[in-house]
Design a protein around this motif. Structure first.
Motif, PDB file in Angstrom:
ATOM      1  N   ASN A  94       0.823  -1.226   0.000  1.00  0.00           N
ATOM      2  CA  ASN A  94       0.000   0.000   0.000  1.00  0.00           C
ATOM      3  C   ASN A  94       0.852   1.270   0.000  1.00  0.00           C
ATOM      4  O   ASN A  94       0.325   2.372   0.131  1.00  0.00           O
ATOM      5  N   THR A  95       2.160   1.098  -0.125  1.00  0.00           N
ATOM      6  CA  THR A  95       3.061   2.260  -0.102  1.00  0.00           C
ATOM      7  C   THR A  95       2.776   3.187  -1.270  1.00  0.00           C
ATOM      8  O   THR A  95       2.693   2.755  -2.418  1.00  0.00           O
ATOM      9  N   ARG A  96       2.642   4.482  -0.967  1.00  0.00           N
ATOM     10  CA  ARG A  96       2.505   5.488  -2.028  1.00  0.00           C
ATOM     11  C   ARG A  96       3.615   6.536  -1.928  1.00  0.00           C
ATOM     12  O   ARG A  96       3.891   7.232  -2.889  1.00  0.00           O
ATOM     13  N   THR A  97       4.204   6.652  -0.718  1.00  0.00           N
ATOM     14  CA  THR A  97       5.315   7.595  -0.545  1.00  0.00           C
ATOM     15  C   THR A  97       6.460   6.880   0.168  1.00  0.00           C
ATOM     16  O   THR A  97       6.228   6.179   1.156  1.00  0.00           O
ATOM     17  N   PRO A 209      -0.376   8.722   1.933  1.00  0.00           N
ATOM     18  CA  PRO A 209      -0.166   7.491   2.712  1.00  0.00           C
ATOM     19  C   PRO A 209      -0.447   6.249   1.857  1.00  0.00           C
ATOM     20  O   PRO A 209      -1.211   6.372   0.895  1.00  0.00           O
ATOM     21  N   GLU A 210       0.100   5.105   2.158  1.00  0.00           N
ATOM     22  CA  GLU A 210       0.995   4.830   3.259  1.00  0.00           C
ATOM     23  C   GLU A 210       2.415   5.288   2.936  1.00  0.00           C
ATOM     24  O   GLU A 210       2.824   5.294   1.781  1.00  0.00           O
ATOM     25  N   ALA A 225      10.516   8.699  14.566  1.00  0.00           N
ATOM     26  CA  ALA A 225       9.497   9.369  15.379  1.00  0.00           C
ATOM     27  C   ALA A 225       9.378  10.836  14.971  1.00  0.00           C
ATOM     28  O   ALA A 225       8.274  11.392  14.898  1.00  0.00           O
ATOM     29  N   SER A 226      10.527  11.444  14.710  1.00  0.00           N
ATOM     30  CA  SER A 226      10.546  12.848  14.317  1.00  0.00           C
ATOM     31  C   SER A 226       9.798  13.051  12.989  1.00  0.00           C
ATOM     32  O   SER A 226       9.004  13.994  12.832  1.00  0.00           O
ATOM     33  N   THR A 231       5.003  14.466   9.653  1.00  0.00           N
ATOM     34  CA  THR A 231       4.048  14.124   8.590  1.00  0.00           C
ATOM     35  C   THR A 231       2.648  13.818   9.138  1.00  0.00           C
ATOM     36  O   THR A 231       1.675  13.869   8.396  1.00  0.00           O
ATOM     37  N   GLY A 232       2.604  13.455  10.413  1.00  0.00           N
ATOM     38  CA  GLY A 232       1.309  13.112  11.006  1.00  0.00           C
ATOM     39  C   GLY A 232       0.814  11.737  10.587  1.00  0.00           C
ATOM     40  O   GLY A 232      -0.368  11.435  10.760  1.00  0.00           O
ATOM     41  N   VAL A 233       1.678  10.921  10.048  1.00  0.00           N
ATOM     42  CA  VAL A 233       1.261   9.559   9.679  1.00  0.00           C
ATOM     43  C   VAL A 233       2.243   8.534  10.241  1.00  0.00           C
ATOM     44  O   VAL A 233       3.406   8.850  10.486  1.00  0.00           O
ATOM     45  N   LYS A 234       1.740   7.330  10.424  1.00  0.00           N
ATOM     46  CA  LYS A 234       2.584   6.231  10.898  1.00  0.00           C
ATOM     47  C   LYS A 234       3.423   5.768   9.710  1.00  0.00           C
ATOM     48  O   LYS A 234       2.920   5.637   8.590  1.00  0.00           O
ATOM     49  N   ILE A 235       4.702   5.563   9.953  1.00  0.00           N
ATOM     50  CA  ILE A 235       5.591   5.181   8.850  1.00  0.00           C
ATOM     51  C   ILE A 235       5.925   3.686   8.935  1.00  0.00           C
ATOM     52  O   ILE A 235       6.300   3.184  10.006  1.00  0.00           O
ATOM     53  N   ASN A 236       5.780   2.987   7.813  1.00  0.00           N
ATOM     54  CA  ASN A 236       6.171   1.562   7.763  1.00  0.00           C
ATOM     55  C   ASN A 236       7.699   1.467   7.774  1.00  0.00           C
ATOM     56  O   ASN A 236       8.361   2.151   6.989  1.00  0.00           O
TER      57      ASN A 236
END
Lengths: 262, 401
Positions: A94-97, A209-210, A225-226, A231-236
């Protein structure tokens, strides 16, 4: 048959071997050192050994990374942008970025459905916002690179690092250490400085996202975490983020070999 | 004979020999440019240093050989001669962030590389960096700088204002050199411009075909064509381009065999020797089919009207003046007309106007489905050039296409 991807970065040489189904069977990470040609071959041989394979078992090899032209036995050289895109998409469909912070460059890659790269941005011609920047700062503070993430979580008052030039920032950090400022606060400031630099690239490309992070810096929990805060999103984060480029290269090798067969 | 005079003389002779072997449009073009460049040493002509967009037809009709400083900067870079001039300018305190086209000229002037020009004529567009560089050159040579202020709006008042400035420029040239305007020569220059314009329009139209009869470097730096200023040679050069591409098109001879991708090049080419174009052509079969600065943006001039007014009308229509939308519309038009798959913007360091608009280039061309790659490169100062890094960006862009 099997397929290999070799990613020669400024800090590490990574190899991934996948099987006919595209499943990873082995990988290796070695320091690039001074001779990228030697390290590329060494890394490839080590991965073959881990997989219990011989060179003739590999049908197609794609080389990537800044040292991609230093792999004379590769069938094809493809840039790390395309390979990281392919690798991250394979790991998280589902990665887009993608945020990739490697040793000497950082990039933000945008994918469409299906994993095709549709846009990207890379850092300018300096080490600001890269793994090298972090490495230099860790050295200046006499802190192990792997300890930077956990230490940053202990920061009480994040210190702003105003210089983005690696050389000037190093002097700034040394001055802060000399002033007995807490290392945790300085490290948090360093993470924020990189985050600001990479954040500009994220905005330029446009975050969808994701989000998946690749490259060695993704191992730094404080940095992740930074970026998540920014970005305000959870990063895989892949289990081994450093090999995403090599994995992408191996998967492209598999596709190319199949296309050529057809 | 100074080093530069010898350079132009040798260049002209070498190109003449090549032309005698075989005439190609590109060779003839470069030969004529070398001939014009050599006029700065020919006392039959008064010499003027200018910025890029001044009406060279007027200079030509007054017996003034104009050379715009960006052309000379590009030429020095193309021949690998710039480094000592950068160092000289920087030693005088010029920032390495300033435009290298201009910095190299300041250094070269300080080193005494050129004969003292008779005139210095600048234009307020496309950038004020060029004007400032010319002012510095004026200080070095103790020469006044005549500055043409081109208004932003295309209005009758702007036209009157610019025509008045052209008249003032003519008076200035007469005062400085004793040369007067030959009205017949000016009319002929305007006529030649119209004839040449038509040939170039048709030659460019042929390049809209896929594959294009031209390859990436056939039109490289064609903007310097303006230096021919309505000379009879300007018509010959344009006609040969037209004939060459018509012949190739009619006989199915592609400029780049196997052309697969068609690219629009925004603003400047990279002037020093590098492998980017070769790599694009060989590895990706990508052809630069149109350069922004080569596009014919103006209408034919009315040969029965006042030539100064017609030249001013052309100047006011320039896409690099006025609101940026004018430039954006034209870029989109070019990308569509030439069937471009992508656009390359080298985003020359020191060029504030291009740097400032670059995101707009991307957004505008995206509307036409044409992605843009920004390269962040200094087109003249190779000390800032890292080929590997740029190749990674360019190759990734091609892989994306």
């Amino acid at each position: 048959m099997h397929y290999a991807g070799i990613d020669i970065g400024s800090l590490s040489a990574d190899t991934v071997i996948v099987d006919e189904q595209g499943k990873m069977v082995a990988y290796s990470i070695l320091p690039t050192g001074a001779n990228s040609m030697v390290s590329g071959e060494k890394c490839f041989n080590e991965t073959l050994e881990k997989a219990g394979l011989a060179k003739q078992d590999i049908a197609y090899i794609v080389a990537t990374g800044y040292g991609r032209i230093s792999v004379p036995f590769a069938d094809k050289a493809i840039t790390e942008i395309t390979c990281h895109g392919r690798g991250a998409y394979a790991l998280f469909p589902n990665t887009r970025t993608i945020i990739d912070i490697g040793g000497q460059d950082s990039k933000v890659i945008k994918l469409e459905n299906g994993g095709k790269v549709i846009d990207f941005a890379m850092n300018d011609k300096c080490a600001a916002g890269t793994g090298r920047f972090l490495e230099v700062m860790a050295r200046a503070m006499e802190v192990k690179l792997q300890d930077m993430g956990p230490l940053s979580f202990q920061a009480k008052n994040k210190i702003e690092i105003s210089s983005m030039c690696t050389v000037f920032a190093e002097s700034e950090v040394i001055s802060l250490v000399a002033q007995a400022q807490p290392k945790e606060d300085i490290i948090a400031g360093i993470h924020a400085a990189i985050c600001s630099r990479v954040g500009g690239m994220i905005d330029r490309v446009g975050l969808v996202p994701e989000v998946t992070m690749t490259g060695g810096v993704a191992k730094n929990t404080g940095m992740v975490a930074s970026l998540e805060k920014r970005t305000g999103v959870k990063i895989n984060i892949p289990e081994e983020p450093q090999i995403a480029g090599a994995l992408g290269a191996a998967l492209i090798a598999r596709e190319r070999a199949q296309q050529e067969k057809e | 004979m100074s080093m530069l005079e010898k350079y132009f003389a040798d260049l002209e002779a070498a190109l003449k020999n090549k032309l005698d072997e075989k005439t190609t449009a590109r060779r003839r073009f470069i030969y004529e440019i070398a001939r014009i460049g050599g006029r700065m040493f020919d006392r039959e002509w008064a010499s003027a240093w200018t910025t890029v967009f001044v009406p060279f037809e007027i200079l030509y009709a007054m017996g003034v050989a104009g050379n715009f400083i960006e052309f000379v900067g590009a030429m020095l870079a193309g021949n690998g001669m710039s480094r000592p001039f950068f160092e000289k300018a920087e030693a005088e305190g010029f920032s390495t962030d300033s435009c290298s086209y201009h910095r190299t000229i300041i250094g070269a002037a300080r080193q005494g590389m050129f004969p003292k020009p008779d005139l210095l004529i600048g234009s307020s567009f496309p950038c004020d960096g060029g004007v400032k560089a010319l002012l510095r050159v004026g200080e070095i040579y103790d020469k006044p700088v005549f500055l043409l202020h081109t208004p932003y709006e295309q209005t009758p008042e702007s036209l009157d204002y610019l025509v008045k400035q052209y008249r003032a420029m003519i008076a200035h040239i007469t005062e400085q050199t004793g040369r007067t305007l030959d009205p017949d020569k000016l009319r002929r220059a305007v006529h030649n411009n119209n004839v040449a314009r038509e040939h170039i329009v048709q030659a460019l139209d042929l390049c809209k075909n896929a594959p294009s009869p031209a390859r990436s470097d056939d039109w490289k730096n064609f903007i310097i064509y303006v230096l021919l200023g309505g000379d009879d040679a300007a018509v010959d050069v344009a006609r040969i381009f037209h004939e060459e591409f018509r012949h190739k098109h009619e006989h199915g001879i592609p400029g780049l065999p196997g052309e697969k991708y068609r690219l629009l090049w925004i603003q400047n080419r990279i002037q020093f020797k590098n492998n980017l174009i070769r790599k694009l052509e060989e590895d990706y079969k990508a052809n630069v089919v149109i350069d922004e600065l080569n596009y014919i943006f103006w209408e034919p001039m009315d040969e029965s009207a006042d030539p100064l007014e017609e030249l001013a009308r052309r100047q006011l229509a320039h896409p690099l003046i006025g609101p940026v939308e004018r430039r954006l519309d034209l870029l989109k038009k070019m990308a569509v007309e030439f069937g471009c798959h992508g656009a390359v913007n080298p985003s020359h360091w020191g060029c504030r106007q291009s740097g400032g608009a670059r995101n707009m280039f991307k957004e505008t061309l995206a509307q036409a489905g044409v992605p843009v790659i920004h390269l962040d490169v200094d087109c003249v100062d190779e000390r800032n050039f890292s080929e590997g890094q740029l190749l990674t960006r360019l190759e990734a862009f091609m892989e994306m296409l």
